[in-house]
Design a protein around this motif. Structure first.
Motif, PDB file in Angstrom:
ATOM      1  N   PHE A   1       2.246   2.052  -3.465  1.00 19.71           N
ATOM      2  CA  PHE A   1       1.203   2.174  -4.334  1.00 19.71           C
ATOM      3  C   PHE A   1       0.846   3.734  -4.011  1.00 19.71           C
ATOM      4  O   PHE A   1       0.614   4.607  -5.189  1.00 19.71           O
ATOM      5  CB  PHE A   1       0.097   1.296  -3.909  1.00 19.71           C
ATOM      6  CG  PHE A   1      -1.220   1.582  -4.845  1.00 19.71           C
ATOM      7  CD1 PHE A   1      -1.160   1.388  -6.161  1.00 19.71           C
ATOM      8  CD2 PHE A   1      -2.443   1.998  -4.233  1.00 19.71           C
ATOM      9  CE1 PHE A   1      -2.172   1.565  -7.047  1.00 19.71           C
ATOM     10  CE2 PHE A   1      -3.556   2.166  -5.115  1.00 19.71           C
ATOM     11  CZ  PHE A   1      -3.478   2.078  -6.367  1.00 19.71           C
ATOM     12  N   VAL A   2       0.751   4.036  -3.008  1.00 18.43           N
ATOM     13  CA  VAL A   2       0.242   5.661  -2.738  1.00 18.43           C
ATOM     14  C   VAL A   2       1.534   6.289  -2.872  1.00 18.43           C
ATOM     15  O   VAL A   2       1.399   7.589  -3.637  1.00 18.43           O
ATOM     16  CB  VAL A   2       0.042   5.660  -1.097  1.00 18.43           C
ATOM     17  CG1 VAL A   2      -0.228   7.285  -0.907  1.00 18.43           C
ATOM     18  CG2 VAL A   2      -1.305   5.050  -1.165  1.00 18.43           C
TER      19      VAL A   2
ATOM     20  N   ARG B   1       0.015   0.216 -29.617  1.00 19.48           N
ATOM     21  CA  ARG B   1      -1.390  -0.108 -29.868  1.00 19.48           C
ATOM     22  C   ARG B   1      -2.313   1.204 -29.957  1.00 19.48           C
ATOM     23  O   ARG B   1      -1.947   2.318 -29.086  1.00 19.48           O
ATOM     24  CB  ARG B   1      -1.932  -0.990 -28.892  1.00 19.48           C
ATOM     25  CG  ARG B   1      -1.538  -2.594 -28.890  1.00 19.48           C
ATOM     26  CD  ARG B   1      -2.044  -3.073 -27.727  1.00 19.48           C
ATOM     27  NE  ARG B   1      -3.318  -3.365 -27.590  1.00 19.48           N
ATOM     28  CZ  ARG B   1      -4.318  -3.542 -26.741  1.00 19.48           C
ATOM     29  NH1 ARG B   1      -3.321  -4.076 -25.461  1.00 19.48           N
ATOM     30  NH2 ARG B   1      -5.344  -3.722 -26.569  1.00 19.48           N
TER      31      ARG B   1
ATOM     32  N   ARG C   1       0.884   1.489 -23.803  1.00 21.51           N
ATOM     33  CA  ARG C   1       0.146   1.305 -25.097  1.00 21.51           C
ATOM     34  C   ARG C   1       1.183   1.975 -26.274  1.00 21.51           C
ATOM     35  O   ARG C   1       0.958   1.250 -27.360  1.00 21.51           O
ATOM     36  CB  ARG C   1      -1.138   1.904 -24.861  1.00 21.51           C
ATOM     37  CG  ARG C   1      -2.208   1.026 -24.567  1.00 21.51           C
ATOM     38  CD  ARG C   1      -3.645   1.276 -24.758  1.00 21.51           C
ATOM     39  NE  ARG C   1      -3.877   2.602 -24.065  1.00 21.51           N
ATOM     40  CZ  ARG C   1      -4.551   2.588 -22.825  1.00 21.51           C
ATOM     41  NH1 ARG C   1      -4.750   1.560 -22.152  1.00 21.51           N
ATOM     42  NH2 ARG C   1      -4.795   3.998 -22.319  1.00 21.51           N
TER      43      ARG C   1
ATOM     44  N   GLN D   1       2.193   7.466  -6.687  1.00 23.13           N
ATOM     45  CA  GLN D   1       1.059   8.582  -6.980  1.00 23.13           C
ATOM     46  C   GLN D   1       1.305   9.760  -6.368  1.00 23.13           C
ATOM     47  O   GLN D   1       1.392  10.908  -7.141  1.00 23.13           O
ATOM     48  CB  GLN D   1      -0.203   7.970  -6.725  1.00 23.13           C
ATOM     49  CG  GLN D   1      -1.377   8.972  -6.924  1.00 23.13           C
ATOM     50  CD  GLN D   1      -1.449   9.281  -8.699  1.00 23.13           C
ATOM     51  OE1 GLN D   1      -0.907   8.510  -9.295  1.00 23.13           O
ATOM     52  NE2 GLN D   1      -1.810  10.616  -8.707  1.00 23.13           N
ATOM     53  N   LEU D   2       1.879   9.707  -5.131  1.00 21.26           N
ATOM     54  CA  LEU D   2       2.016  11.136  -4.630  1.00 21.26           C
ATOM     55  C   LEU D   2       3.342  11.787  -5.024  1.00 21.26           C
ATOM     56  O   LEU D   2       3.139  12.990  -5.304  1.00 21.26           O
ATOM     57  CB  LEU D   2       2.133  10.935  -2.765  1.00 21.26           C
ATOM     58  CG  LEU D   2       2.427  12.300  -2.150  1.00 21.26           C
ATOM     59  CD1 LEU D   2       0.925  12.941  -2.257  1.00 21.26           C
ATOM     60  CD2 LEU D   2       2.281  11.859  -0.675  1.00 21.26           C
TER      61      LEU D   2
ATOM     62  N   LEU E   1       0.876  -1.280   0.080  1.00 20.02           N
ATOM     63  CA  LEU E   1       0.002  -0.197   0.002  1.00 20.02           C
ATOM     64  C   LEU E   1       0.956   1.236   0.054  1.00 20.02           C
ATOM     65  O   LEU E   1       0.422   2.161  -0.631  1.00 20.02           O
ATOM     66  CB  LEU E   1      -0.955  -0.009   1.123  1.00 20.02           C
ATOM     67  CG  LEU E   1      -1.910   1.186   1.104  1.00 20.02           C
ATOM     68  CD1 LEU E   1      -3.034   1.054   0.074  1.00 20.02           C
ATOM     69  CD2 LEU E   1      -2.707   1.172   2.668  1.00 20.02           C
TER      70      LEU E   1
ATOM     71  N   TRP F   1      -2.315  16.811 -11.020  1.00 15.60           N
ATOM     72  CA  TRP F   1      -3.636  16.133 -10.188  1.00 15.60           C
ATOM     73  C   TRP F   1      -4.048  15.080 -11.522  1.00 15.60           C
ATOM     74  O   TRP F   1      -5.118  14.940 -11.968  1.00 15.60           O
ATOM     75  CB  TRP F   1      -4.597  16.852  -9.873  1.00 15.60           C
ATOM     76  CG  TRP F   1      -4.023  17.509  -8.808  1.00 15.60           C
ATOM     77  CD1 TRP F   1      -3.909  18.799  -8.662  1.00 15.60           C
ATOM     78  CD2 TRP F   1      -3.954  16.931  -7.295  1.00 15.60           C
ATOM     79  NE1 TRP F   1      -3.395  19.345  -7.365  1.00 15.60           N
ATOM     80  CE2 TRP F   1      -3.181  18.207  -6.609  1.00 15.60           C
ATOM     81  CE3 TRP F   1      -3.637  15.614  -6.720  1.00 15.60           C
ATOM     82  CZ2 TRP F   1      -2.877  17.874  -5.290  1.00 15.60           C
ATOM     83  CZ3 TRP F   1      -3.231  15.760  -5.500  1.00 15.60           C
ATOM     84  CH2 TRP F   1      -2.871  16.684  -5.058  1.00 15.60           C
ATOM     85  N   THR F   2      -2.940  14.256 -12.180  1.00 11.14           N
ATOM     86  CA  THR F   2      -3.420  13.267 -13.096  1.00 11.14           C
ATOM     87  C   THR F   2      -2.924  11.897 -12.530  1.00 11.14           C
ATOM     88  O   THR F   2      -2.325  11.947 -11.402  1.00 11.14           O
ATOM     89  CB  THR F   2      -2.624  13.315 -14.371  1.00 11.14           C
ATOM     90  OG1 THR F   2      -1.142  13.441 -14.196  1.00 11.14           O
ATOM     91  CG2 THR F   2      -3.190  14.572 -15.172  1.00 11.14           C
ATOM     92  N   ASN F   3      -3.203  10.645 -13.127  1.00 12.20           N
ATOM     93  CA  ASN F   3      -2.849   9.606 -12.462  1.00 12.20           C
ATOM     94  C   ASN F   3      -1.609   8.876 -13.105  1.00 12.20           C
ATOM     95  O   ASN F   3      -1.581   8.405 -14.239  1.00 12.20           O
ATOM     96  CB  ASN F   3      -4.111   8.673 -12.490  1.00 12.20           C
ATOM     97  CG  ASN F   3      -4.011   7.188 -11.903  1.00 12.20           C
ATOM     98  OD1 ASN F   3      -2.944   6.607 -12.073  1.00 12.20           O
ATOM     99  ND2 ASN F   3      -5.012   7.274 -10.931  1.00 12.20           N
TER     100      ASN F   3
ATOM    101  N   TYR G   1      -0.401   5.849 -12.877  1.00  9.98           N
ATOM    102  CA  TYR G   1      -0.800   4.332 -13.277  1.00  9.98           C
ATOM    103  C   TYR G   1      -1.318   4.493 -14.819  1.00  9.98           C
ATOM    104  O   TYR G   1      -0.746   3.509 -15.403  1.00  9.98           O
ATOM    105  CB  TYR G   1      -1.572   3.641 -12.446  1.00  9.98           C
ATOM    106  CG  TYR G   1      -0.830   3.439 -10.904  1.00  9.98           C
ATOM    107  CD1 TYR G   1       0.128   2.711 -10.949  1.00  9.98           C
ATOM    108  CD2 TYR G   1      -1.073   4.273  -9.911  1.00  9.98           C
ATOM    109  CE1 TYR G   1       1.087   2.497  -9.771  1.00  9.98           C
ATOM    110  CE2 TYR G   1      -0.379   4.222  -8.709  1.00  9.98           C
ATOM    111  CZ  TYR G   1       0.633   3.362  -8.595  1.00  9.98           C
ATOM    112  OH  TYR G   1       1.282   3.059  -7.381  1.00  9.98           O
ATOM    113  N   VAL G   2      -2.484   5.314 -14.718  1.00  8.86           N
ATOM    114  CA  VAL G   2      -3.061   5.522 -16.132  1.00  8.86           C
ATOM    115  C   VAL G   2      -2.044   6.153 -17.024  1.00  8.86           C
ATOM    116  O   VAL G   2      -2.102   5.528 -18.203  1.00  8.86           O
ATOM    117  CB  VAL G   2      -4.356   6.454 -15.784  1.00  8.86           C
ATOM    118  CG1 VAL G   2      -4.825   6.724 -17.236  1.00  8.86           C
ATOM    119  CG2 VAL G   2      -5.282   5.793 -14.855  1.00  8.86           C
TER     120      VAL G   2
ATOM    121  N   SER H   1       2.494  13.377  -8.239  1.00  8.16           N
ATOM    122  CA  SER H   1       1.344  14.679  -8.068  1.00  8.16           C
ATOM    123  C   SER H   1       2.290  15.760  -7.608  1.00  8.16           C
ATOM    124  O   SER H   1       1.972  16.797  -7.776  1.00  8.16           O
ATOM    125  CB  SER H   1       0.487  14.320  -6.720  1.00  8.16           C
ATOM    126  OG  SER H   1      -0.479  13.350  -7.422  1.00  8.16           O
TER     127      SER H   1
ATOM    128  N   ALA I   1       0.154   3.359 -18.121  1.00  9.09           N
ATOM    129  CA  ALA I   1      -0.424   2.095 -19.137  1.00  9.09           C
ATOM    130  C   ALA I   1      -0.814   2.975 -20.543  1.00  9.09           C
ATOM    131  O   ALA I   1      -0.419   2.263 -21.405  1.00  9.09           O
ATOM    132  CB  ALA I   1      -1.934   1.892 -18.458  1.00  9.09           C
TER     133      ALA I   1
END
Lengths: 233, 214
Positions: free
Chosen positions: B169-170, B214, B209, B173-174, B166, B197-199, B201-202, B177, B205
């Motif tokens: 994971f946090v 892709r 791609r 992202q922090l 955890l 303030w975007t992600n 992990y996204v 940010s 990904a």
């Protein structure tokens, strides 16, 4: 109020000797209130996404709806699965009667909700830092599954002792354990599908607010759609 | 003295000590990460970036800990480990202080790499290596504190793995940010980037791609 959840987590209400005597002494009112509060707290973190994506009435309503619906989701799952656990318990000649089983299930749900609420800061942080709807859905599914697993593990540790028939043979004990494992599966599936029926909890940013969505598809399909939406393009 | 005791887990900071020396640990952690942050920001050659990086390094590690702590408590209690909570928490906080001290120790190395004339990519890489090394040092302390706990109750291993997962994971992202930490030469100095303030992990990904065509 939080004293009751702390005592529950410490195992003070689920002492094996007391359970074998068929006694489950839980502060029902206090624990129920705590459950509502914890569920509401996590619900607020779910609705926050909608409040940020659609500021105004729609977003605000989604927060309120999620605060109400998360505790309701657990209550409804409890109501649907309680009779089957009662039947299993009676067949196994457990010393626990209906009200005691209900109390035990409430305890498991309280553990589940406590864990969910503890993840609310993480969920809120990710909600603030993403606009990806599929990602947020996946995150909440992950948190529900993880906390559900811990809640059910709590039940798994508690129940076999009390479901065990007095003076039962090894075969009977094994059979009771197997039936209980099946019940855990039923509980998980019912909980997941109940969540699907009661959606939206997060609130699709492209749709206006509604308390419930039309009943179509199912939880498993939605999970894979969110998975491909986040990572599959 | 404090530095040595924290790193060796001795004295007030030893495994099984009667109380958690909160003030000393938090002060050590904050001061040490602040030092590293200040050095990290020097690559840009802009004083505001130095100040921002100095503030953001403790904010990153301390903020991650604060976001994850409620789950650490509840999961530990749900696993029946409530009685060992203080000992486990001592391990967590001491490990955080160790990460800070390891970062502070890496500050001269990072500064040396900067002085050697590395580019932006080199600066990013050297900081990545410093954070990785500091994380491993923190894990060392954490393992030292958790060893007797796991021997007493193997369920502590589950709590430890859950904490580490955890936290990572946090933290990722922090960190995403709170960018920029180093200061891209082509971008004006700001405390946070407009796309903060975007992600992570996204975006990762999405990048994957693109790489895979892709």
């Amino acid at each position: 109020m939080f004293g009751s959840i702390d005592s529950l987590l410490r195992g003070r209400y689920t002492d094996p000797d007391r359970l074998r005597e068929g006694r489950v002494e839980l502060p029902i009112v206090s624990l129920t209130c705590t459950c509502l509060l914890l569920g509401g707290l996590y619900g607020a973190s779910m609705g926050l996404y909608s409040a940020l994506a659609r500021p105004g009435m729609d977003g605000g309503m989604q927060v309120i709806a999620s605060v109400i619906k998360v505790p309701l989701l657990f209550l409804a799952t409890l109501m649907v699965t309680f009779p089957s656990l009662y039947v299993v318990s009676a067949l196994a000649r457990s010393r626990l009667r209906g009200p005691e089983i209900l109390r035990l299930l409430l305890a498991a749900i309280a553990v589940n909700l406590a864990l969910l609420a503890s993840l609310a800061p993480v969920a809120a942080f990710f909600t603030l830092s993403t606009d990806s709807y599929p990602f947020i859905k996946l995150l909440h599914i992950l948190f529900f599954v993880a906390s559900g697993a811990v809640g059910l593990n709590f039940l798994r540790r508690t129940l076999p002792g009390v479901l065990e028939p007095a003076g039962g043979t090894e075969v009977q004990v094994d059979r009771t354990g197997a039936v209980f494992r099946v019940w855990i599966g039923i509980y998980g599936v019912v909980g997941a599908q109940m969540g699907w029926i009661m959606r939206p909890f997060v609130g699709d940013p492209d749709q206006s607010f509604s308390w419930f969505r039309p009943r179509d598809s199912n939880f498993v399909m939605a999970f894979f759609e969110a998975l491909t939406g986040t990572f599959g393009g | 003295m404090i530095v040595s005791e924290v790193l060796r887990s001795q004295g007030r900071f030893s495994v099984g000590a009667p109380r958690i020396p909160w003030l000393a640990l938090v002060a050590t952690f904050t001061a040490a990460t602040l030092v590293y942050g200040l050095v990290m920001g020097t690559w840009s050659g802009r004083s505001t970036q130095v100040l921002y990086s100095g503030l953001k390094a403790p904010l990153l590690l301390g903020g991650t800990t604060l976001i994850c702590l409620p789950n650490f408590y509840v999961l530990g209690a749900a696993l029946g480990l409530r009685d060992d909570l203080e000992a486990a928490l001592r391990g967590i906080v001491t490990a955080q202080a160790t990460v800070g001290l390891a970062l502070a120790a890496a500050a001269p190395l990072t500064g040396f790499v900067y002085l050697s004339g590395c580019g932006y990519a080199g600066a990013t890489l050297s900081n990545g290596v410093a954070f990785l090394a500091a994380t491993l040092a923190g894990q060392w302390t954490l393992a030292r504190h958790y060893r007797p706990l796991i021997e007493g109750n193997p369920r502590h291993r589950v709590a430890l793995v859950a904490w580490v997962m955890l936290y990572q994971f946090v933290a990722i992202q922090l960190a995403w940010s709170l960018r920029p930490f180093i200061g891209d030469p082509g971008v004006a100095t700001t405390f946070l980037r407009p796309e903060s303030w975007t992600n992570a992990y996204v975006d990762a990904a999405e990048a994957m791609r693109l790489v895979l065509g892709r």
